[in-house]
Motif scaffolding. Structure first.
Motif, PDB file in Angstrom:
ATOM      1  N   GLN A   3      -5.878   3.225  -0.109  1.00 21.66           N
ATOM      2  CA  GLN A   3      -6.374   2.843  -1.434  1.00 21.66           C
ATOM      3  C   GLN A   3      -7.370   3.875  -1.955  1.00 21.66           C
ATOM      4  OE1 GLN A   3      -5.222   0.284  -3.445  1.00 21.66           O
ATOM      5  NE2 GLN A   3      -6.398   1.454  -4.940  1.00 21.66           N
ATOM      6  N   LEU A   4      -8.182   4.444  -1.072  1.00 23.01           N
ATOM      7  CA  LEU A   4      -9.111   5.500  -1.489  1.00 23.01           C
ATOM      8  C   LEU A   4      -8.348   6.716  -2.008  1.00 23.01           C
ATOM      9  CD1 LEU A   4     -11.790   5.293   1.358  1.00 23.01           C
ATOM     10  CD2 LEU A   4     -12.024   4.523  -1.020  1.00 23.01           C
TER      11      LEU A   4
ATOM     12  N   GLU B 267      -6.974   0.425   3.543  1.00 24.29           N
ATOM     13  CA  GLU B 267      -8.160   0.750   2.742  1.00 24.29           C
ATOM     14  C   GLU B 267      -8.259   2.250   2.496  1.00 24.29           C
ATOM     15  OE1 GLU B 267     -11.328  -1.016   4.995  1.00 24.29           O
ATOM     16  OE2 GLU B 267     -10.535  -3.031   4.687  1.00 24.29           O
ATOM     17  N   GLU B 268      -7.959   3.051   3.522  1.00 22.39           N
ATOM     18  CA  GLU B 268      -7.994   4.507   3.352  1.00 22.39           C
ATOM     19  C   GLU B 268      -6.932   4.965   2.360  1.00 22.39           C
ATOM     20  OE1 GLU B 268      -7.969   6.487   7.162  1.00 22.39           O
ATOM     21  OE2 GLU B 268      -9.700   5.326   7.836  1.00 22.39           O
TER      22      GLU B 268
ATOM     23  N   ALA C  91       0.840  -1.206   0.000  1.00 29.03           N
ATOM     24  CA  ALA C  91       0.000   0.000   0.000  1.00 29.03           C
ATOM     25  C   ALA C  91       0.875   1.256   0.000  1.00 29.03           C
ATOM     26  CB  ALA C  91      -0.941  -0.007   1.199  1.00 29.03           C
TER      27      ALA C  91
ATOM     28  N   SER D 122      -5.913  -2.986   8.768  1.00 31.21           N
ATOM     29  CA  SER D 122      -6.304  -2.947   7.356  1.00 31.21           C
ATOM     30  C   SER D 122      -7.119  -1.707   7.015  1.00 31.21           C
ATOM     31  CB  SER D 122      -7.075  -4.211   6.981  1.00 31.21           C
ATOM     32  OG  SER D 122      -8.262  -4.301   7.734  1.00 31.21           O
ATOM     33  N   THR D 123      -7.702  -1.046   8.011  1.00 37.57           N
ATOM     34  CA  THR D 123      -8.459   0.180   7.762  1.00 37.57           C
ATOM     35  C   THR D 123      -7.568   1.252   7.142  1.00 37.57           C
ATOM     36  OG1 THR D 123      -9.881  -0.326   9.643  1.00 37.57           O
ATOM     37  CG2 THR D 123      -9.922   1.941   8.830  1.00 37.57           C
TER      38      THR D 123
END
Length: 179
Positions: free
Chosen positions: A159-160, A156-157, A99, A152-153
């Motif tokens: 990735q946004l 994910e952020e 990431a 993982s949050t």
């Protein structure tokens, strides 16, 4: 580096050769210098457009690759310590590193000419907090000897943020971020 990073406790000790911090089991946060460098360059690109040329040379490097190529005195121990981390914990860390790599490469792409200074400022504004959060998680993982699993949050952020940058990068018009 803050004074706190040089302090020792029952889990960490300073590494006098590099000024980094190593977990008692040998993992080293010196690896994070690779990401701190790109973060710093992204942040100053708005004020120093010539920095973008330096960013073009940045490439993803894994933890094992970093220490295999390193001249740091503790590099062999840091690499061996990584091999001892449980496979599932290593996989979680590698997902976090992936990431960070994607976020850094997307920011670099967004900063390519003809990116204007204002656009570069927006890239830094959007990218820096997400990358900083991921670096902090990676540091927690390394400083805990691989026990502190990345959340993982945050991935994910990130990735946004990547998706927003990719959706709005246009080589002809610069970067137009929609908030």
């Amino acid at each position: 580096m803050s004074t706190a990073a040089h302090m020792t406790d029952d889990r960490t000790r300073p590494d006098s050769a590099a000024g980094g911090r190593r977990a008692a089991d040998g993992l080293s946060n010196d690896y994070l210098n690779h990401f701190n460098e790109v973060l710093m360059l992204v942040e100053i690109a708005a004020d120093a457009p010539e920095i973008v040329a330096d960013l073009q040379d940045w490439r993803p490097v894994s933890y094992p690759e970093y220490f295999a190529a390193s001249n740091l005195r503790h590099a062999p121990e840091a690499g061996a310590a990584y091999d001892r981390v449980a496979v599932d914990r290593r996989a979680a860390f590698e997902e976090l590193v992936h990431a960070m790599d994607r976020l850094a490469m997307t920011a670099i792409r967004a900063l390519r000419p003809p990116c204007e200074a204002e656009d570069a400022g927006l890239v830094a504004e959007v990218t820096a907090p997400a990358l900083r959060a991921l670096i902090a998680q990676a540091g927690a993982f390394l400083n805990s000897g691989g026990r502190d699993i990345p959340d993982s949050t945050e991935i994910e952020e990130a990735q946004l943020v990547i998706d927003r940058l990719l959706a709005h990068v246009n080589a002809d018009d610069g970067v137009q971020l929609i908030t």
